[in-house]
Scaffold this active site. Structure first.
Site, PDB file in Angstrom:
ATOM      1  N   ALA A  81       0.862  -1.331  -0.020  1.00  0.00           N
ATOM      2  CA  ALA A  81      -0.097   0.063  -0.018  1.00  0.00           C
ATOM      3  C   ALA A  81       1.019   1.044  -0.079  1.00  0.00           C
ATOM      4  CB  ALA A  81      -0.832   0.074   1.420  1.00  0.00           C
ATOM      5  N   CYS A  95       7.276   6.524   6.628  1.00  0.00           N
ATOM      6  CA  CYS A  95       6.888   5.386   6.162  1.00  0.00           C
ATOM      7  C   CYS A  95       7.521   5.188   4.713  1.00  0.00           C
ATOM      8  CB  CYS A  95       5.469   5.172   6.120  1.00  0.00           C
ATOM      9  SG  CYS A  95       4.639   4.967   8.064  1.00  0.00           S
TER      10      CYS A  95
HETATM   11  C1  UDX Z   1       1.449   7.366   4.896  1.00  0.00           C
HETATM   12  C2  UDX Z   1       0.411   6.398   4.480  1.00  0.00           C
HETATM   13  O1  UDX Z   1      -0.682   7.539   3.547  1.00  0.00           O
HETATM   14  C3  UDX Z   1      -0.372   5.778   5.398  1.00  0.00           C
HETATM   15  O2  UDX Z   1      -1.515   4.910   4.962  1.00  0.00           O
HETATM   16  C4  UDX Z   1       0.623   4.869   6.275  1.00  0.00           C
HETATM   17  O3  UDX Z   1       0.195   4.139   7.357  1.00  0.00           O
HETATM   18  C5  UDX Z   1       1.790   5.662   6.596  1.00  0.00           C
HETATM   19  O4  UDX Z   1       2.472   6.459   5.558  1.00  0.00           O
HETATM   20  P1  UDX Z   1       1.946   9.647   6.298  1.00  0.00           P
HETATM   21  O5  UDX Z   1       3.182   9.332   5.988  1.00  0.00           O
HETATM   22  O6  UDX Z   1       1.494   9.773   7.582  1.00  0.00           O
HETATM   23  O7  UDX Z   1       1.086   8.282   5.785  1.00  0.00           O
HETATM   24  O8  UDX Z   1       1.304  10.829   5.193  1.00  0.00           O
HETATM   25  P2  UDX Z   1       0.892  10.813   3.868  1.00  0.00           P
HETATM   26  O9  UDX Z   1      -0.415  11.818   3.806  1.00  0.00           O
HETATM   27  O10 UDX Z   1       0.651   9.636   3.083  1.00  0.00           O
HETATM   28  O11 UDX Z   1       2.004  11.757   2.922  1.00  0.00           O
HETATM   29  C6  UDX Z   1       3.401  11.400   2.627  1.00  0.00           C
HETATM   30  C7  UDX Z   1       4.232  12.335   2.261  1.00  0.00           C
HETATM   31  O12 UDX Z   1       3.763  12.471   0.746  1.00  0.00           O
HETATM   32  C8  UDX Z   1       3.960  13.551   2.643  1.00  0.00           C
HETATM   33  O13 UDX Z   1       5.605  14.341   2.531  1.00  0.00           O
HETATM   34  C9  UDX Z   1       3.009  14.459   1.692  1.00  0.00           C
HETATM   35  O14 UDX Z   1       3.010  15.841   1.757  1.00  0.00           O
HETATM   36  C10 UDX Z   1       3.384  13.811   0.433  1.00  0.00           C
HETATM   37  N1  UDX Z   1       2.452  13.817  -0.776  1.00  0.00           N
HETATM   38  C11 UDX Z   1       1.240  13.186  -0.583  1.00  0.00           C
HETATM   39  C12 UDX Z   1       2.787  14.652  -1.880  1.00  0.00           C
HETATM   40  O15 UDX Z   1       3.852  15.055  -2.124  1.00  0.00           O
HETATM   41  N2  UDX Z   1       1.641  14.470  -2.742  1.00  0.00           N
HETATM   42  C13 UDX Z   1       0.599  13.921  -2.688  1.00  0.00           C
HETATM   43  O16 UDX Z   1      -0.465  14.034  -3.546  1.00  0.00           O
HETATM   44  C14 UDX Z   1       0.210  13.159  -1.454  1.00  0.00           C
END
Ligand code: UDX
Ligand code: ADP
Length: 459
Positions: A222, A275
């Site tokens: 995922a 993560c």
């Molecule tokens: C992620 C997963 O979404 C979650 O399901 C898992 O349990 C843990 O890892 P998290 O790391 O808390 O969660 O944040 P997430 O909202 O997924 O964002 C991760 C990174 O991607 C952030 O730096 C965010 O800014 C970036 N991001 C996210 C983008 O650059 N573009 C996007 O469209 C979405």
């Protein structure tokens, strides 16, 4: 009070704390104890100043703390009395030895497994909450069941899918809860015990049960798929900048295809967080271990593209600012890896700050929730080149450039005319999150450079 069931979570971090607070608030007849070796963390969970920032968390903790939610540093006693033990200790990427830079460092997890074995005098269900390599549950089961007292342990996998900043909403209303267990009568009964906890508030059809390995691998997969979407759109952003296409328009156009969907297609300075990178590297390591180098290389490219996106951003800053930033003051708006969290693990802002300081710029860091973490993360760098400032207006004073690192709502609502007036000229604005209005900023006087869409230069 007599409780129907006793649940323990070892590890009071970003995953363990919020998850247990929600379980406790939804299952009042269950005693939920959260244990950690970090005494400060445990003390902070019992104050109004919680150790992590998460919208809605405080209210949930307040409903249950002292009623059926308890925090302790006495891990041993907590193990002895628990029926179900969630393990939520940290499993960072290994920094030494075999698999350094890719494999998970399992030392905290293994220590915990051994402590559970030593302190248990009755059968227990042990649930992996931390993200772990596939087949870890099997190893844990071996360690645990090698005990002299003939205590039996059933080891399950129940990966957490919450995202930081929306943890409480994600926990209260999850897309799915996944519980993997051994396909034996005992295993199925153990799975049913954990299902019955979540069934207090999650509809049964959203609680999936699988074998242990599928559950472990689903978590890695995922996160790999989500991160892959971000690297994919960021790769297209680079092409947009060369061709005059607009990545927001491209993302919208492809996202309307139901098969693709609109989420996780925001071009940015790159993904951060504890993560994505860790889990992909873990997947890469597993593929290499199982003799699948082509599969490993495929996934590793998602991480390489993410690093490239950050470096490209910094190179662009330098080239737009006349190929030198020595002695220039650059304000970084945001340090958290995303909005609504104080977490800075693997934040792109950290890499950007380091690269800018290497070029001998003076970096001013501002963030509404992550300044303490920023101070710690940047402690090894020359402090005469760094200023920490909680007020974004002050951070921008006399700066040559402002760079948006985190999409905090507050940065959309600032008075940019005021900011422009206080900056060195020409004033540059690099929007690493595509949250600002390019035309409006250009009209104020800025040269503006977003990600993957045309900027507007006054030079
Ligand atoms: C992620 C997963 O979404 C979650 O399901 C898992 O349990 C843990 O890892 P998290 O790391 O808390 O969660 O944040 P997430 O909202 O997924 O964002 C991760 C990174 O991607 C952030 O730096 C965010 O800014 C970036 N991001 C996210 C983008 O650059 N573009 C996007 O469209 C979405
Ligand atoms: P996550 O984001 O996965 O929740 P964190 O680093 O926020 O990770 O939390 C993990 C927690 O686990 C930390 O608070 C750490 O002190 C705790 N921890 C690590 N090893 C042990 C252990 N052996 N016993 C109890 N707690 C532990």
């Amino acid at each position: 009070m007599e409780f129907a069931r006793k649940v323990l979570c070892i590890g009071a971090g970003y995953v363990g704390g919020p998850t247990m607070a929600v379980i406790a608030s939804k299952c009042p007849e269950v005693k939920v104890v959260v244990a950690d070796i970090n005494a400060k963390r445990i003390a902070d969970w019992q104050t109004d100043n919680l150790p992590i920032y998460e919208p809605g968390l405080e209210a949930v903790v307040k409903t249950a703390i002292g009623r059926n939610l308890f925090f302790t540093t006495d891990v041993a006693s907590a193990i002895a009395e628990a029926d179900i033990i969630f393990v939520s200790v940290n499993t960072p990427t290994k920094t030494f030895g075999i698999g350094a830079g890719k494999a998970s460092d399992l030392q905290y997890w293994e220590k915990t497994a051994r402590q559970i074995r030593e302190c248990s005098h009755s059968d227990k269900i042990v649930v992996e909450k931390s993200t772990l390599p596939v087949r870890t549950a099997e190893a844990m089961e071996r360690i645990l069941n090698a005990n002299a007292e003939h205590v039996h342990f059933d080891v399950l996998s129940n990966p957490e899918f919450l995202a930081e900043g929306t943890a409480i909403q994600d926990l209260l209303n999850p897309d799915r809860v996944l519980i993997g267990g051994p396909e034996t009568a005992r295993g199925r009964a153990a799975v049913e015990e954990v299902v019955s906890l979540y069934a207090h508030w999650v509809p049964r059809e959203r609680i999936l049960t699988t074998n242990v390995w599928s559950s472990e691998l689903s978590k890695l997969t995922a996160n790999a798929f989500l991160a892959q979407r971000i690297s994919s759109i960021n790769s297209i952003a680079a092409l947009c900048e060369e061709t005059g296409a607009n990545v927001e328009e491209v993302a919208h156009a492809i996202g309307m295809d139901k098969r693709i969907g609109p989420k996780f297609l925001h071009a940015s300075i790159g993904f951060g967080g504890s993560c994505f990178q860790k889990d992909i590297l873990n997947l890469v390591y597993l593929c290499e271990h199982f003799g699948l180098p082509e599969v490993a290389a495929y996934w590793e490219q998602v991480v390489s593209m993410n690093a490239h996106q950050r470096t490209r951003f910094v190179s662009n800053m330098i080239s737009k600012m006349f190929n030198t930033i020595v002695g220039k003051r650059i304000a970084l708006f945001g340090f958290a890896f995303k909005a609504d969290t104080g977490d800075t693990r693997e934040t792109p802002a950290l890499y950007v700050a380091r690269e800018l300081i290497e070029e001998r710029a003076h970096v001013v860091v501002t963030d509404p929730k992550a300044l303490d973490n920023a101070r710690r993360d940047l402690a090894d760098l020359p402090q005469d080149l760094i200023t920490y400032e909680s007020d974004p207006y002050k951070a921008a004073e006399s700066a040559h450039a402002v760079a948006i690192m985190t999409e905090w709502k507050l940065y959309k609502e600032l008075d940019y005319s005021r900011i422009y007036a206080s900056m060195e000229k020409p004033a540059f604005l690099f929007d690493g999150r595509n949250i600002l209005d390019v035309d409006a900023l250009y009209d104020i006087g800025f040269s503006v450079y977003p990600i993957g869409r045309p900027g507007k230069s006054r030079l």
